[in-house]
Scaffold this active site. Structure first.
Site, PDB file in Angstrom:
ATOM      1  N   ASP A 170      26.834  27.070 -15.024  1.00  0.00           N
ATOM      2  CA  ASP A 170      27.426  27.881 -14.289  1.00  0.00           C
ATOM      3  C   ASP A 170      28.080  28.140 -13.165  1.00  0.00           C
ATOM      4  O   ASP A 170      28.953  27.780 -12.570  1.00  0.00           O
ATOM      5  CB  ASP A 170      25.698  27.938 -13.788  1.00  0.00           C
ATOM      6  CG  ASP A 170      25.626  29.275 -13.100  1.00  0.00           C
ATOM      7  OD1 ASP A 170      25.548  30.717 -13.768  1.00  0.00           O
ATOM      8  OD2 ASP A 170      24.130  29.868 -12.351  1.00  0.00           O
ATOM      9  N   ASN A 200      31.131  30.668 -14.824  1.00  0.00           N
ATOM     10  CA  ASN A 200      32.191  30.890 -15.365  1.00  0.00           C
ATOM     11  C   ASN A 200      32.471  32.246 -14.574  1.00  0.00           C
ATOM     12  O   ASN A 200      33.922  33.202 -14.767  1.00  0.00           O
ATOM     13  CB  ASN A 200      31.823  31.316 -16.836  1.00  0.00           C
ATOM     14  CG  ASN A 200      31.598  29.656 -17.245  1.00  0.00           C
ATOM     15  OD1 ASN A 200      31.723  28.559 -16.646  1.00  0.00           O
ATOM     16  ND2 ASN A 200      31.453  29.877 -18.578  1.00  0.00           N
ATOM     17  N   GLY A 201      30.875  33.359 -14.809  1.00  0.00           N
ATOM     18  CA  GLY A 201      31.608  34.750 -14.338  1.00  0.00           C
ATOM     19  C   GLY A 201      32.512  35.059 -13.245  1.00  0.00           C
ATOM     20  O   GLY A 201      32.781  35.403 -12.548  1.00  0.00           O
ATOM     21  N   TRP A 242      34.106  32.820 -11.219  1.00  0.00           N
ATOM     22  CA  TRP A 242      34.908  32.126 -11.574  1.00  0.00           C
ATOM     23  C   TRP A 242      36.627  32.970 -11.959  1.00  0.00           C
ATOM     24  O   TRP A 242      37.396  33.322 -11.369  1.00  0.00           O
ATOM     25  CB  TRP A 242      35.112  31.218 -12.004  1.00  0.00           C
ATOM     26  CG  TRP A 242      36.709  30.234 -12.525  1.00  0.00           C
ATOM     27  CD1 TRP A 242      37.276  28.900 -11.841  1.00  0.00           C
ATOM     28  CD2 TRP A 242      37.742  30.617 -12.979  1.00  0.00           C
ATOM     29  NE1 TRP A 242      38.029  28.753 -12.293  1.00  0.00           N
ATOM     30  CE2 TRP A 242      38.295  29.527 -13.015  1.00  0.00           C
ATOM     31  CE3 TRP A 242      37.820  31.848 -14.379  1.00  0.00           C
ATOM     32  CZ2 TRP A 242      39.706  29.130 -13.498  1.00  0.00           C
ATOM     33  CZ3 TRP A 242      38.825  31.428 -14.873  1.00  0.00           C
ATOM     34  CH2 TRP A 242      40.360  30.556 -14.755  1.00  0.00           C
ATOM     35  N   ARG A 261      35.089  38.356 -18.044  1.00  0.00           N
ATOM     36  CA  ARG A 261      33.734  37.299 -18.099  1.00  0.00           C
ATOM     37  C   ARG A 261      34.581  36.262 -19.382  1.00  0.00           C
ATOM     38  O   ARG A 261      34.291  35.286 -18.549  1.00  0.00           O
ATOM     39  CB  ARG A 261      32.868  37.565 -18.130  1.00  0.00           C
ATOM     40  CG  ARG A 261      32.346  38.791 -17.217  1.00  0.00           C
ATOM     41  CD  ARG A 261      30.983  39.119 -17.054  1.00  0.00           C
ATOM     42  NE  ARG A 261      29.739  37.785 -17.683  1.00  0.00           N
ATOM     43  CZ  ARG A 261      29.416  37.320 -16.495  1.00  0.00           C
ATOM     44  NH1 ARG A 261      29.643  37.482 -15.186  1.00  0.00           N
ATOM     45  NH2 ARG A 261      28.419  36.423 -16.656  1.00  0.00           N
ATOM     46  N   GLU A 312      17.519  33.557 -22.539  1.00  0.00           N
ATOM     47  CA  GLU A 312      17.575  34.981 -21.877  1.00  0.00           C
ATOM     48  C   GLU A 312      19.001  35.438 -21.792  1.00  0.00           C
ATOM     49  O   GLU A 312      19.299  36.964 -21.369  1.00  0.00           O
ATOM     50  CB  GLU A 312      17.306  34.478 -20.420  1.00  0.00           C
ATOM     51  CG  GLU A 312      15.541  34.614 -20.319  1.00  0.00           C
ATOM     52  CD  GLU A 312      15.042  33.066 -20.766  1.00  0.00           C
ATOM     53  OE1 GLU A 312      15.760  32.095 -20.375  1.00  0.00           O
ATOM     54  OE2 GLU A 312      13.839  32.800 -20.896  1.00  0.00           O
ATOM     55  N   ASN A 313      20.421  35.023 -21.894  1.00  0.00           N
ATOM     56  CA  ASN A 313      20.983  35.114 -21.914  1.00  0.00           C
ATOM     57  C   ASN A 313      21.749  36.523 -23.506  1.00  0.00           C
ATOM     58  O   ASN A 313      22.660  36.984 -23.466  1.00  0.00           O
ATOM     59  CB  ASN A 313      22.252  33.878 -22.256  1.00  0.00           C
ATOM     60  CG  ASN A 313      22.542  33.213 -21.188  1.00  0.00           C
ATOM     61  OD1 ASN A 313      22.657  31.802 -21.072  1.00  0.00           O
ATOM     62  ND2 ASN A 313      22.163  33.668 -19.410  1.00  0.00           N
ATOM     63  N   TRP A 314      20.173  36.384 -24.211  1.00  0.00           N
ATOM     64  CA  TRP A 314      20.292  37.627 -25.203  1.00  0.00           C
ATOM     65  C   TRP A 314      20.865  38.937 -25.026  1.00  0.00           C
ATOM     66  O   TRP A 314      21.546  39.796 -25.409  1.00  0.00           O
ATOM     67  CB  TRP A 314      19.147  37.752 -26.260  1.00  0.00           C
ATOM     68  CG  TRP A 314      19.828  36.334 -27.417  1.00  0.00           C
ATOM     69  CD1 TRP A 314      18.855  35.375 -27.644  1.00  0.00           C
ATOM     70  CD2 TRP A 314      21.045  36.140 -28.070  1.00  0.00           C
ATOM     71  NE1 TRP A 314      19.436  34.375 -28.206  1.00  0.00           N
ATOM     72  CE2 TRP A 314      20.405  34.852 -28.647  1.00  0.00           C
ATOM     73  CE3 TRP A 314      21.455  37.221 -28.464  1.00  0.00           C
ATOM     74  CZ2 TRP A 314      21.436  34.656 -30.169  1.00  0.00           C
ATOM     75  CZ3 TRP A 314      22.559  36.463 -29.782  1.00  0.00           C
ATOM     76  CH2 TRP A 314      22.445  34.797 -29.861  1.00  0.00           C
ATOM     77  N   ARG A 320      17.677  26.481  -9.214  1.00  0.00           N
ATOM     78  CA  ARG A 320      16.858  26.509  -9.971  1.00  0.00           C
ATOM     79  C   ARG A 320      17.206  26.494 -11.352  1.00  0.00           C
ATOM     80  O   ARG A 320      18.445  25.602 -11.906  1.00  0.00           O
ATOM     81  CB  ARG A 320      16.626  27.909 -10.044  1.00  0.00           C
ATOM     82  CG  ARG A 320      17.881  29.594 -10.814  1.00  0.00           C
ATOM     83  CD  ARG A 320      17.379  30.228 -10.709  1.00  0.00           C
ATOM     84  NE  ARG A 320      18.346  31.664 -10.847  1.00  0.00           N
ATOM     85  CZ  ARG A 320      19.370  32.183 -10.383  1.00  0.00           C
ATOM     86  NH1 ARG A 320      18.644  31.666  -8.766  1.00  0.00           N
ATOM     87  NH2 ARG A 320      20.846  32.835  -9.872  1.00  0.00           N
ATOM     88  N   SER A 334      16.173  27.836 -14.663  1.00  0.00           N
ATOM     89  CA  SER A 334      16.311  28.843 -15.412  1.00  0.00           C
ATOM     90  C   SER A 334      15.792  27.733 -16.604  1.00  0.00           C
ATOM     91  O   SER A 334      16.393  28.666 -18.194  1.00  0.00           O
ATOM     92  CB  SER A 334      18.051  29.415 -15.211  1.00  0.00           C
ATOM     93  OG  SER A 334      18.372  29.981 -13.962  1.00  0.00           O
TER      94      SER A 334
HETATM   95  C1  IPE Z   1      21.956  29.612 -16.861  1.00  0.00           C
HETATM   96  O1  IPE Z   1      22.757  30.386 -16.467  1.00  0.00           O
HETATM   97  C2  IPE Z   1      21.972  29.624 -18.545  1.00  0.00           C
HETATM   98  C3  IPE Z   1      23.222  28.499 -18.689  1.00  0.00           C
HETATM   99  C4  IPE Z   1      24.483  28.604 -18.166  1.00  0.00           C
HETATM  100  C5  IPE Z   1      23.632  28.880 -20.309  1.00  0.00           C
HETATM  101  P1  IPE Z   1      22.184  31.573 -16.016  1.00  0.00           P
HETATM  102  O2  IPE Z   1      23.345  32.661 -15.487  1.00  0.00           O
HETATM  103  O3  IPE Z   1      22.482  32.878 -17.276  1.00  0.00           O
HETATM  104  O4  IPE Z   1      21.322  31.344 -15.142  1.00  0.00           O
HETATM  105  P2  IPE Z   1      20.183  33.085 -13.591  1.00  0.00           P
HETATM  106  O5  IPE Z   1      20.054  34.478 -14.586  1.00  0.00           O
HETATM  107  O6  IPE Z   1      21.478  32.776 -12.776  1.00  0.00           O
HETATM  108  O7  IPE Z   1      18.863  32.272 -13.631  1.00  0.00           O
HETATM  109  C1  IPE Z   2      27.493  30.225 -16.739  1.00  0.00           C
HETATM  110  O1  IPE Z   2      28.185  31.012 -16.254  1.00  0.00           O
HETATM  111  C2  IPE Z   2      27.235  30.385 -18.180  1.00  0.00           C
HETATM  112  C3  IPE Z   2      26.467  31.080 -19.966  1.00  0.00           C
HETATM  113  C4  IPE Z   2      25.685  31.683 -19.326  1.00  0.00           C
HETATM  114  C5  IPE Z   2      26.692  31.979 -20.971  1.00  0.00           C
HETATM  115  P1  IPE Z   2      27.685  32.580 -15.822  1.00  0.00           P
HETATM  116  O2  IPE Z   2      28.094  33.435 -17.235  1.00  0.00           O
HETATM  117  O3  IPE Z   2      26.054  32.660 -15.511  1.00  0.00           O
HETATM  118  O4  IPE Z   2      28.563  32.665 -14.820  1.00  0.00           O
HETATM  119  P2  IPE Z   2      28.397  33.712 -13.845  1.00  0.00           P
HETATM  120  O5  IPE Z   2      26.589  32.905 -12.879  1.00  0.00           O
HETATM  121  O6  IPE Z   2      27.990  34.922 -14.002  1.00  0.00           O
HETATM  122  O7  IPE Z   2      29.221  33.450 -12.747  1.00  0.00           O
HETATM  123 MG    MG Z   3      24.775  32.374 -14.436  1.00  0.00          MG
END
Ligand code: IPE
Ligand code: IPE
Ligand code: MG
Length: 235
Positions: A11, A13-14, A16, A24, A58-60, A188, A190
């Site tokens: 978690d 990447n965004g 960063w 992103r 949920e990432n969809w 958490r 997730s």
């Molecule tokens: C969990 O991260 C899923 C992955 C790392 C792929 P999220 O960024 O989607 O989780 P939440 O929304 O903060 O719980």
């Molecule tokens: C985790 O990084 C990767 C995926 C969920 C695909 P995020 O994209 O959730 O990064 P943040 O939480 O927005 O920093």
């Molecule tokens: Mg995240």
């Protein structure tokens, strides 16, 4: 007890990317490089399984552009890593709702799984994965086999037990994770490995996934080695 299986919620990447004034997707690309490095540290440390959370059910909900970019990155990772995985004896395996992915990506995944079968180290990628979804699908599989009737619940030699249930999960044949790391300061799960995490140890760090380095990896391993894993019993 040794560390056979490490799982990571990659978690941050965004955040960063934001920190570096980049889109992103650049954060996700940097995250893929971090995964590459971590995989090799795991191999060197004698770990047999690395499971990474790459995309949740949920990432969809994210923007079309981000989802498409992540799928493209995955497809690129599969193509770019094939030779390296085969050369290093690394088996590739996907858990999650693979039918949600494009037919092209599904084919690429199946081909890489087939080509890397039998490696002595396994990289498990959780893709369109949700722990609850996996548990529901396992129950549905048992029901389809006629194994969830009232006669199978409770005691008796033909009952559905934990082992029978676990064999219907996507992770069938993979030992439970010993240690779960989550980066970026979130505390958490997730929806990650809900069943399998029953007795996992946890390590949380504020470091963002693309910044996860060898020093942080070593810290997590050192922390794990100090834990007393009682598993409900007495030492
Ligand atoms: C969990 O991260 C899923 C992955 C790392 C792929 P999220 O960024 O989607 O989780 P939440 O929304 O903060 O719980
Ligand atoms: C985790 O990084 C990767 C995926 C969920 C695909 P995020 O994209 O959730 O990064 P943040 O939480 O927005 O920093
Ligand atoms: Mg995240």
């Amino acid at each position: 007890m040794g560390l056979q299986h490490l799982a990571v919620i990659m978690d941050g990447n965004g955040r960063w990317a934001k920190k570096h004034h980049l889109p992103r997707l650049a954060g996700h690309r940097a995250g893929a490089e971090s995964l590459d490095r971590t995989m090799h540290w795991c191999k060197e440390a004698g770990i047999s399984y690395l499971t990474v959370y790459a995309f949740s059910t949920e990432n969809w909900k994210r923007s079309k552009g981000e989802v498409a970019g992540l799928m493209k990155l995955l497809s690129h990772f599969i193509k770019a890593k094939e030779k390296e995985l085969i050369k290093n004896g690394i088996a590739f395996r996907v858990i999650g709702r693979r039918e949600d992915l494009s037919p092209k990506l599904q084919k690429e995944i199946a081909a890489l799984e087939e080509k890397t079968k039998g490696g002595d180290f396994t990289l498990v990628v959780a893709l369109s994965y949700g722990g609850r979804d996996e548990i529901v699908r396992a129950a549905a599989k048992l029901a389809a086999k006629g194994l969830l009737g009232s006669n199978r619940v409770g005691l008796g030699s033909d009952r559905v037990d934990e082992e029978a249930f676990a064999s219907c999960l996507d992770t069938a044949g993979i030992p439970d994770p010993d240690l779960i790391i989550r980066t970026s300061g979130e505390l958490r799960l997730s929806n990650f490995l809900l069943w399998q995490a029953a007795y996992a140890e946890f390590y949380f760090t504020d470091v963002l996934w693309p910044d996860f380095d060898k020093a942080e990896f070593d810290k997590a391993i050192a922390s794990f080695s100090k834990r007393e894993r009682r598993m409900g019993g007495r030492l």
